[in-house]
Design a protein around this motif. Structure first.
Motif, short mmCIF file in Angstrom:
data_model
loop_
_atom_site.label_atom_id
_atom_site.label_comp_id
_atom_site.label_asym_id
_atom_site.label_seq_id
_atom_site.Cartn_x
_atom_site.Cartn_y
_atom_site.Cartn_z
N LEU A 96 -0.37 -4.60 -7.98
CA LEU A 96 -1.54 -4.50 -8.85
C LEU A 96 -2.15 -3.12 -8.68
CD1 LEU A 96 -3.46 -7.81 -8.05
CD2 LEU A 96 -2.19 -7.32 -10.12
N VAL A 97 -2.66 -2.58 -9.78
CA VAL A 97 -3.49 -1.38 -9.73
C VAL A 97 -4.84 -1.80 -10.30
CG1 VAL A 97 -3.81 0.99 -10.53
CG2 VAL A 97 -1.50 0.13 -10.06
N ILE A 98 -5.88 -1.72 -9.47
CA ILE A 98 -7.22 -2.13 -9.88
C ILE A 98 -8.09 -0.89 -9.97
CG2 ILE A 98 -9.23 -3.54 -9.31
CD1 ILE A 98 -6.09 -4.41 -7.61
N GLU A 99 -8.59 -0.63 -11.18
CA GLU A 99 -9.41 0.56 -11.42
C GLU A 99 -10.87 0.26 -11.15
OE1 GLU A 99 -9.77 4.02 -14.80
OE2 GLU A 99 -9.24 2.00 -15.46
N PHE A 100 -11.53 1.18 -10.46
CA PHE A 100 -12.95 1.06 -10.15
C PHE A 100 -13.70 2.18 -10.86
CE2 PHE A 100 -10.69 -0.82 -6.59
CZ PHE A 100 -11.32 -2.04 -6.45
N PRO A 101 -14.36 1.88 -11.98
CA PRO A 101 -15.09 2.91 -12.73
C PRO A 101 -16.15 3.59 -11.86
CG PRO A 101 -14.86 0.93 -14.05
CD PRO A 101 -14.42 0.58 -12.65
N GLY A 102 -16.25 4.90 -12.02
CA GLY A 102 -17.25 5.66 -11.30
C GLY A 102 -17.06 5.65 -9.79
N ASN A 103 -15.83 5.38 -9.34
CA ASN A 103 -15.52 5.37 -7.91
C ASN A 103 -16.33 4.35 -7.13
OD1 ASN A 103 -13.62 7.53 -8.05
ND2 ASN A 103 -15.34 8.93 -8.27
N ARG A 104 -16.75 3.26 -7.79
CA ARG A 104 -17.57 2.23 -7.12
C ARG A 104 -16.69 1.08 -6.66
NH1 ARG A 104 -23.02 0.59 -9.12
NH2 ARG A 104 -21.80 -1.28 -8.87
N MET A 105 -16.30 1.10 -5.41
CA MET A 105 -15.53 0.02 -4.80
C MET A 105 -16.50 -0.83 -3.99
SD MET A 105 -12.12 1.87 -3.44
CE MET A 105 -11.22 3.02 -4.45
N THR A 106 -16.90 -1.94 -4.56
CA THR A 106 -17.93 -2.75 -3.91
C THR A 106 -17.38 -3.71 -2.87
OG1 THR A 106 -17.80 -4.51 -5.54
CG2 THR A 106 -19.32 -2.67 -6.01
N GLY A 107 -16.11 -4.03 -2.94
CA GLY A 107 -15.55 -5.00 -2.01
C GLY A 107 -15.86 -6.44 -2.39
N GLU A 108 -16.40 -6.64 -3.58
CA GLU A 108 -16.81 -7.98 -4.00
C GLU A 108 -15.67 -8.99 -3.97
OE1 GLU A 108 -18.93 -10.12 -7.81
OE2 GLU A 108 -19.16 -7.97 -7.52
N GLY A 109 -14.45 -8.57 -4.31
CA GLY A 109 -13.32 -9.50 -4.33
C GLY A 109 -12.62 -9.68 -3.00
N VAL A 110 -12.98 -8.90 -2.00
CA VAL A 110 -12.28 -8.94 -0.71
C VAL A 110 -12.32 -10.32 -0.06
CG1 VAL A 110 -12.18 -7.99 1.62
CG2 VAL A 110 -12.47 -6.47 -0.34
N PRO A 111 -13.44 -11.05 -0.03
CA PRO A 111 -13.40 -12.39 0.58
C PRO A 111 -12.39 -13.32 -0.12
CG PRO A 111 -15.67 -11.65 0.33
CD PRO A 111 -14.81 -10.66 -0.41
N LEU A 112 -12.26 -13.21 -1.42
CA LEU A 112 -11.28 -14.04 -2.13
C LEU A 112 -9.86 -13.63 -1.78
CD1 LEU A 112 -13.11 -14.11 -5.55
CD2 LEU A 112 -12.95 -15.97 -3.90
N LEU A 113 -9.63 -12.31 -1.66
CA LEU A 113 -8.32 -11.81 -1.25
C LEU A 113 -7.98 -12.28 0.16
CD1 LEU A 113 -5.88 -10.04 -1.90
CD2 LEU A 113 -7.19 -8.08 -1.05
N LEU A 114 -8.93 -12.18 1.06
CA LEU A 114 -8.73 -12.66 2.43
C LEU A 114 -8.40 -14.14 2.47
CD1 LEU A 114 -11.55 -10.80 4.39
CD2 LEU A 114 -9.09 -10.53 4.68
N ASP A 115 -9.05 -14.91 1.62
CA ASP A 115 -8.78 -16.34 1.56
C ASP A 115 -7.33 -16.60 1.16
OD1 ASP A 115 -9.60 -19.21 1.50
OD2 ASP A 115 -9.19 -18.97 -0.66
N LEU A 116 -6.83 -15.85 0.18
CA LEU A 116 -5.43 -16.02 -0.24
C LEU A 116 -4.47 -15.69 0.89
CD1 LEU A 116 -5.61 -14.46 -3.81
CD2 LEU A 116 -5.36 -16.88 -3.24
N VAL A 117 -4.79 -14.65 1.64
CA VAL A 117 -3.95 -14.25 2.77
C VAL A 117 -4.01 -15.31 3.87
CG1 VAL A 117 -3.66 -12.53 4.61
CG2 VAL A 117 -4.09 -11.78 2.26
N GLU A 118 -5.21 -15.73 4.22
CA GLU A 118 -5.38 -16.71 5.30
C GLU A 118 -4.72 -18.05 4.98
OE1 GLU A 118 -9.59 -16.74 5.95
OE2 GLU A 118 -9.55 -14.79 6.97
N ARG A 119 -4.70 -18.43 3.71
CA ARG A 119 -4.07 -19.70 3.31
C ARG A 119 -2.57 -19.56 3.13
NH1 ARG A 119 -5.70 -21.93 -1.57
NH2 ARG A 119 -6.57 -19.97 -2.30
N GLY A 120 -2.04 -18.34 3.27
CA GLY A 120 -0.60 -18.13 3.16
C GLY A 120 -0.10 -18.09 1.73
#
Length: 142
Positions: free
Chosen positions: A12-36
């Motif tokens: 995936l390539v996820i574009e962040f307008p204005g260089n604003r990487m908030t990390g908002e999706g990181v907990p959901l990504l971590l959940d996917l990793v932790e659940r395998g």
């Protein structure tokens, strides 16, 4: 990396307008990793300046909030993302924006992929339907 036991690998390539990487999706990504469900193989960040100059970013280069959120993925590098791939990713983002590039294994599909391989099958094509295409199709059928 034992490719015989792996599930399909996507990026995936996820574009962040204005260089604003908030990390908002990181907990959901971590959940996917932790659940395998997925396994992160590579994670990289790039910035494309207004003049088109491209630079690679390290997690510690992100703002304090972004660096804290993404720190768990520091060192995720299988070698699949090289300079050529980062340049290709930069081609699809607008100047003045940043992007995260993620290569991940669909671990949920590994047992299915292994069964198919044991039976002599092989994947010959794959793809993804972009959300914009789904929205357009839904609007045209309404």
């Amino acid at each position: 990396m034992d490719v015989e036991t792996m599930g399909p690998v996507d990026y995936l390539v996820i574009e962040f307008p204005g260089n604003r990487m908030t990390g908002e999706g990181v907990p959901l990504l971590l959940d996917l990793v932790e659940r395998g469900v997925i396994r992160i193989l590579d994670l990289a960040f790039i910035r494309k300046d207004a003049d088109g100059t491209i630079s690679a970013l390290k997690i510690e280069d992100l703002d304090a909030e972004g660096a804290a959120e993404f720190a768990v993925f520091e060192g995720a590098s299988s070698g699949l993302l090289g300079d050529d791939e980062l340049r290709e990713a930069a081609d699809v983002i607008e100047p003045g924006n940043s992007a995260g590039i993620m290569v991940y294994e669909n671990t949920w599909a590994a047992p299915l992929a292994m069964a198919w391989r044991r039976g002599g099958a092989q994947m010959v094509a794959s793809g993804r339907i972009q959300i914009q295409a789904l929205l357009a199709a839904a609007e045209s059928s309404a």
